[in-house]
Design a protein around this motif. Structure first.
Motif, PDB file in Angstrom:
ATOM      1  N   GLY A   1      18.619  53.858  45.447  1.00  0.00           N
ATOM      2  CA  GLY A   1      19.954  53.397  44.925  1.00  0.00           C
ATOM      3  C   GLY A   1      20.157  51.852  44.941  1.00  0.00           C
ATOM      4  N   THR A   2      19.213  50.978  45.562  1.00  0.00           N
ATOM      5  CA  THR A   2      19.191  49.444  45.833  1.00  0.00           C
ATOM      6  C   THR A   2      19.584  48.758  44.769  1.00  0.00           C
ATOM      7  N   ALA A   3      18.497  49.237  43.600  1.00  0.00           N
ATOM      8  CA  ALA A   3      18.658  48.513  42.558  1.00  0.00           C
ATOM      9  C   ALA A   3      19.716  48.803  41.535  1.00  0.00           C
ATOM     10  N   TRP A   4      20.184  50.093  41.784  1.00  0.00           N
ATOM     11  CA  TRP A   4      21.514  50.368  41.070  1.00  0.00           C
ATOM     12  C   TRP A   4      22.755  50.120  41.768  1.00  0.00           C
ATOM     13  N   LEU A   5      22.690  49.650  43.021  1.00  0.00           N
ATOM     14  CA  LEU A   5      23.872  49.071  43.625  1.00  0.00           C
ATOM     15  C   LEU A   5      23.987  47.563  43.084  1.00  0.00           C
ATOM     16  N   ALA A   6      22.821  46.807  43.198  1.00  0.00           N
ATOM     17  CA  ALA A   6      23.063  45.379  42.720  1.00  0.00           C
ATOM     18  C   ALA A   6      23.337  45.409  41.338  1.00  0.00           C
ATOM     19  N   SER A   7      22.855  46.268  40.576  1.00  0.00           N
ATOM     20  CA  SER A   7      23.410  46.144  39.091  1.00  0.00           C
ATOM     21  C   SER A   7      24.784  46.675  38.950  1.00  0.00           C
ATOM     22  N   ALA A   8      25.044  47.587  39.665  1.00  0.00           N
ATOM     23  CA  ALA A   8      26.913  48.037  39.629  1.00  0.00           C
ATOM     24  C   ALA A   8      27.576  46.782  40.028  1.00  0.00           C
ATOM     25  N   GLY A   9      26.723  45.867  41.066  1.00  0.00           N
ATOM     26  CA  GLY A   9      27.780  44.720  41.478  1.00  0.00           C
ATOM     27  C   GLY A   9      27.784  43.755  40.484  1.00  0.00           C
ATOM     28  N   VAL A  10      26.679  43.316  39.586  1.00  0.00           N
ATOM     29  CA  VAL A  10      26.837  42.652  38.705  1.00  0.00           C
ATOM     30  C   VAL A  10      27.595  42.850  37.419  1.00  0.00           C
ATOM     31  N   VAL A  11      27.675  44.158  37.179  1.00  0.00           N
ATOM     32  CA  VAL A  11      28.490  44.832  36.147  1.00  0.00           C
ATOM     33  C   VAL A  11      29.890  44.762  36.681  1.00  0.00           C
ATOM     34  N   GLY A  12      30.201  44.944  37.840  1.00  0.00           N
ATOM     35  CA  GLY A  12      31.521  45.045  38.293  1.00  0.00           C
ATOM     36  C   GLY A  12      32.119  43.706  38.401  1.00  0.00           C
ATOM     37  N   ILE A  13      31.534  42.439  38.734  1.00  0.00           N
ATOM     38  CA  ILE A  13      31.827  41.298  38.528  1.00  0.00           C
ATOM     39  C   ILE A  13      32.405  40.955  37.074  1.00  0.00           C
ATOM     40  N   ALA A  14      31.392  41.288  36.300  1.00  0.00           N
ATOM     41  CA  ALA A  14      31.691  41.121  34.835  1.00  0.00           C
ATOM     42  C   ALA A  14      33.032  41.828  34.288  1.00  0.00           C
ATOM     43  N   VAL A  15      33.060  43.187  34.678  1.00  0.00           N
ATOM     44  CA  VAL A  15      34.103  43.958  34.199  1.00  0.00           C
ATOM     45  C   VAL A  15      35.648  43.239  35.051  1.00  0.00           C
ATOM     46  N   GLY A  16      35.392  42.562  36.165  1.00  0.00           N
ATOM     47  CA  GLY A  16      36.326  42.283  36.942  1.00  0.00           C
ATOM     48  C   GLY A  16      37.176  41.061  36.221  1.00  0.00           C
ATOM     49  N   PHE A  17      36.215  40.181  35.579  1.00  0.00           N
ATOM     50  CA  PHE A  17      36.600  39.117  34.891  1.00  0.00           C
ATOM     51  C   PHE A  17      37.259  39.301  33.536  1.00  0.00           C
ATOM     52  N   ALA A  18      36.559  40.393  32.844  1.00  0.00           N
ATOM     53  CA  ALA A  18      37.001  40.736  31.642  1.00  0.00           C
ATOM     54  C   ALA A  18      38.341  41.592  31.545  1.00  0.00           C
ATOM     55  N   ALA A  19      38.525  42.232  32.704  1.00  0.00           N
ATOM     56  CA  ALA A  19      39.906  43.281  32.800  1.00  0.00           C
ATOM     57  C   ALA A  19      40.704  42.864  33.839  1.00  0.00           C
ATOM     58  N   ARG A  20      40.827  41.621  34.290  1.00  0.00           N
ATOM     59  CA  ARG A  20      41.637  41.103  35.371  1.00  0.00           C
ATOM     60  C   ARG A  20      43.015  41.467  35.234  1.00  0.00           C
ATOM     61  N   ASP A  21      43.795  41.484  33.997  1.00  0.00           N
ATOM     62  CA  ASP A  21      45.071  41.683  33.943  1.00  0.00           C
ATOM     63  C   ASP A  21      45.201  43.121  34.154  1.00  0.00           C
ATOM     64  N   THR A  22      44.254  44.130  33.717  1.00  0.00           N
ATOM     65  CA  THR A  22      44.370  45.569  33.975  1.00  0.00           C
ATOM     66  C   THR A  22      44.222  45.793  35.593  1.00  0.00           C
ATOM     67  N   LEU A  23      43.181  45.287  36.122  1.00  0.00           N
ATOM     68  CA  LEU A  23      42.976  45.528  37.616  1.00  0.00           C
ATOM     69  C   LEU A  23      43.947  44.833  38.241  1.00  0.00           C
ATOM     70  N   ALA A  24      44.752  43.720  37.796  1.00  0.00           N
ATOM     71  CA  ALA A  24      46.155  43.213  38.780  1.00  0.00           C
ATOM     72  C   ALA A  24      47.210  44.251  38.466  1.00  0.00           C
ATOM     73  N   ASN A  25      47.443  44.747  37.464  1.00  0.00           N
ATOM     74  CA  ASN A  25      48.373  45.943  37.344  1.00  0.00           C
ATOM     75  C   ASN A  25      47.926  47.217  38.198  1.00  0.00           C
ATOM     76  N   LEU A  26      46.672  47.646  37.994  1.00  0.00           N
ATOM     77  CA  LEU A  26      46.497  48.617  39.148  1.00  0.00           C
ATOM     78  C   LEU A  26      46.430  48.438  40.522  1.00  0.00           C
TER      79      LEU A  26
END
Length: 341
Positions: free
Chosen positions: A138-163
């Motif tokens: 799961g190490t590689a998967w966690l690293a990939s998930a971290g990168v994807v999470g950062i990208a999603v965080g920037f793309a959906a920052r307004d939605t995350l702020a509302n949540l």
């Protein structure tokens, strides 16, 4: 072997359900019976799958085939138990919400937060079990998930702020469903729904407004239904002419408030003299109404009734006046233009 596993699973399921239903009889709710049904439902499938695993071992497949088949069967078992726990979790949270004696933290408006958190935890646990079963690192998967999470965080920052603001509103509880609130931007209305992304208000014009939780989290909110009671006090300022006796004004205003069907008898309405104004003696009528949204109508009726009562009693409501005094011109000075040579 599969038939034997089915029979063993059925027997175990029957025994477990009997014991758990016996304990559930202490409550009058039917939700406990459904909860027991969801938890014991995969027992039979577990027996069948274990029987299939035993049968597969008996056939003597190659090591590779044996490794794949066993893990496929156990993957199905993880899915079946995961589905059962998801159903049981939703049912358990529903039961906690319906119980009046439950702690204030578990309420209808906090249900989405608890349900989402527990399901995310269960999903993560099932994914971890699946990866461990198939020997996936799961190490590689966690690293990939971290990168994807950062990208999603920037793309959906307004939605995350509302949540995030929705979670803060649920935890802080500045208002609840049914409260009449006023925002610093001027919006006002009854809270009809409190979600993870937005809050909905129903205005006096029967228009529903959806406000993002990020805005609600940074706004100044006046909760007119807050406090130990939902009653709301209104204030009616009144000015009368200086020749009017104050006690007479107090008596008339209190009578008008008592006769108004929108003003509550308890707490009793009262009148206070606030001071001596430039043109009038200033009074204030204080009364309580049952719901904050009735404030406009209650003030309208009181103002009309106060005006009628004052006219009947001969009391004058003064208005600002300005008296201008013009000094007369002095006579012509000696030796001025009024003298002739």
């Amino acid at each position: 072997m599969a038939v034997l596993g089915y029979l063993v699973g059925k027997a175990v399921q029957w025994a477990l359900r009997g014991l758990m239903l016996q304990a559930a009889k202490r409550t009058q709710s039917k939700l406990d019976d459904q909860f027991v049904h969801y938890l014991t439902e995969p027992v039979v499938q577990t027996g069948v799958i274990l029987g299939l695993v035993a049968a597969e071992k008996a056939f003597g497949f190659s090591e590779t085939v044996d490794w794949v088949l066993v893990r496929m069967l156990f993957s199905v078992l993880i899915f079946l138990w995961g589905r059962a726990w998801f159903k049981a979790t939703s049912l358990a949270i529903s039961a906690l919400v319906r119980r009046e004696s439950t702690h204030e933290l578990v309420q209808p408006r906090t249900r989405p937060l608890f349900e989402m958190s527990i399901k995310v935890f269960l999903f993560g646990l099932l994914v971890w079990l699946f990866m461990s079963l198939w020997n996936i690192d799961g190490t590689a998967w966690l690293a990939s998930a971290g990168v994807v999470g950062i990208a999603v965080g920037f793309a959906a920052r307004d939605t995350l702020a509302n949540l995030i603001s929705g979670v803060s509103i649920i935890a802080d509880a500045p208002y609840k469903i049914g409260d009449y609130i006023v925002l610093d931007t001027g919006e006002r209305g009854v809270v009809t729904e409190l979600g993870m992304r937005s809050t909905r208000l129903l205005t006096r014009d029967d228009v529903e407004i959806s406000i993002p939780n990020a805005v609600m989290g940074n706004a100044k909110i006046t909760n007119e239904s807050g406090g130990p009671a939902i009653e709301h006090r209104i204030r009616i300022p009144v000015g009368v002419a200086y020749e009017t006796p104050p006690r007479k004004v107090v008596e008339i205003l209190e009578r008008v408030a008592r006769d108004n069907d929108m003003i509550l008898d308890s707490p009793a309405p009262r009148v206070r003299m606030r001071g001596f104004g430039q043109s009038s003696k200033d009074f204030e009528l204080l009364g309580w109404i049952r719901f904050p949204e009735q404030r406009g109508l209650a003030k309208h009726r009181l103002l009309i009734e106060v005006d009628d009562a004052f006219r009947e009693a001969g009391i004058v409501i003064p208005f600002p006046q300005t008296d201008v005094h013009i000094k007369g011109e002095a006579g012509p000075p000696e030796g001025g233009a009024g003298e002739t040579e």
